[in-house]
Design a protein around this motif. Structure first.
Motif, short mmCIF file in Angstrom:
data_model
loop_
_atom_site.label_atom_id
_atom_site.label_comp_id
_atom_site.label_asym_id
_atom_site.label_seq_id
_atom_site.Cartn_x
_atom_site.Cartn_y
_atom_site.Cartn_z
N LEU A 99 2.23 1.84 -3.50
CA LEU A 99 1.21 2.41 -4.38
C LEU A 99 0.95 3.88 -4.06
N ASP A 100 0.85 4.19 -2.75
CA ASP A 100 0.57 5.57 -2.34
C ASP A 100 1.63 6.54 -2.82
N SER B 297 0.82 -1.21 0.00
CA SER B 297 0.00 0.00 0.00
C SER B 297 0.86 1.26 0.00
N ILE C 240 -1.00 5.70 -7.09
CA ILE C 240 -1.79 4.64 -7.72
C ILE C 240 -2.84 4.15 -6.73
N PHE C 241 -4.09 4.13 -7.16
CA PHE C 241 -5.17 3.63 -6.31
C PHE C 241 -5.31 2.13 -6.51
N GLY C 242 -5.21 1.37 -5.45
CA GLY C 242 -5.32 -0.07 -5.56
C GLY C 242 -5.57 -0.73 -4.22
N LEU C 243 -6.01 -1.97 -4.25
CA LEU C 243 -6.24 -2.76 -3.05
C LEU C 243 -5.13 -3.80 -2.94
N ALA C 244 -4.70 -4.09 -1.72
CA ALA C 244 -3.59 -5.03 -1.52
C ALA C 244 -4.03 -6.20 -0.65
N ARG C 245 -3.68 -7.40 -1.07
CA ARG C 245 -3.87 -8.60 -0.25
C ARG C 245 -2.60 -9.42 -0.32
N SER D 59 -3.78 8.27 -19.64
CA SER D 59 -3.27 8.57 -18.30
C SER D 59 -2.41 9.83 -18.37
N PRO E 159 -10.58 -10.47 -10.77
CA PRO E 159 -9.80 -9.91 -11.87
C PRO E 159 -9.90 -10.76 -13.13
N TYR F 89 -7.99 -14.70 -5.84
CA TYR F 89 -8.05 -13.25 -5.62
C TYR F 89 -9.39 -12.69 -6.07
#
Length: 229
Positions: free
Chosen positions: A5-6, A2, A10-15, A113, A40, A33
């Motif tokens: 990404l920050d 995280s 970049i906006f994203g979820l982490a596992r 982008s 995904p 996932y």
């Protein structure tokens, strides 16, 4: 993850999945996932350069293929720190229609982008002889016009040193290159596909940052652009 990404906006979820090896973890992620009904459809991987990992890596690609998930393999080099922005994207036409459509969709989205909005998109194809130039140019122009996307299109004669030497020469100034790859055959062994993939990586060593694309979904990606305004 995280924090990484920050720092890059970049906006994203982490596992995180515990696993004995990174590739085992990737296989688990491919299978499991998701968040509720959201799963995904596209997997983004880095390359592997260790000889002992190629067969396991090939099995991962076979799993992704069986699950009908699209695959993008990013080949890294010292130019990768500049990957967040660029002025030129080269897309090499694939014989596989699904790959062509997905590569075009990815190049188009990347071009929207912030760091890539001024990038030029070059769509190119290779022919073996002058006699093939006219028909190839017509087919390529039809593809670009039909896609309604702003791109430069060119037909390139293959050099004596081969296809990859031609691509390396023509894409020397690109910031990112898109290329399609072949899917594993249904009855192909992991060792056989690993040999193909290892040879592919070695053949693309001289290229700028490159995204190898394999479309596995039964979606007509080219149709995305048919009604584009």
């Amino acid at each position: 993850i995280s924090t990484y990404l920050d720092k890059r906006g970049i906006f994203g979820l982490a596992r995180v999945f515990p696993a004995g090896t990174p590739i085992e973890g990737m296989q688990m992620l491919s299978r499991a996932y998701g968040f509720g009904p959201i799963a995904p459809n596209t997997i983004l991987l880095g390359e592997t350069e260790r000889q002992e990992h190629y067969a396991e890596y090939a099995r991962l690609i076979q799993l992704i293929r069986k699950r009908r998930q699209n695959l993008i393999v990013v080949l890294e080099n010292e130019d990768m720190p500049q990957f967040l922005d660029g002025n030129r994207i080269d897309l090499w036409m694939s014989a596989n229609q699904q790959n062509r459509g997905l590569m075009l969709a990815l190049a188009y989205l990347l071009g929207r982008s912030p760091g890539w909005r001024q990038a030029t998109l070059n769509i190119m194809t290779i022919v073996s002889a002058d006699s093939d130039m006219e028909s190839a140019a017509r087919a390529l122009e039809d593809f670009v016009v039909g896609s309604r996307i702003d791109a430069i299109h060119r037909v390139i004669i293959k050099q004596d040193k081969g296809v990859f030497a031609t691509i390396a020469s023509e894409s020397a100034g690109a910031d990112l290159v898109f290329m399609g790859i072949r899917a594993p055959e249904d009855d192909e062994t992991a060792e056989s596909y690993a040999s193909y993939f290892e040879s592919l990586q070695k053949s693309t060593d001289a290229l700028p940052p490159t995204a190898l694309v394999l479309a596995n979904e039964s979606i007509n990606f080219s149709a995305i652009f048919e009604n584009k305004v």
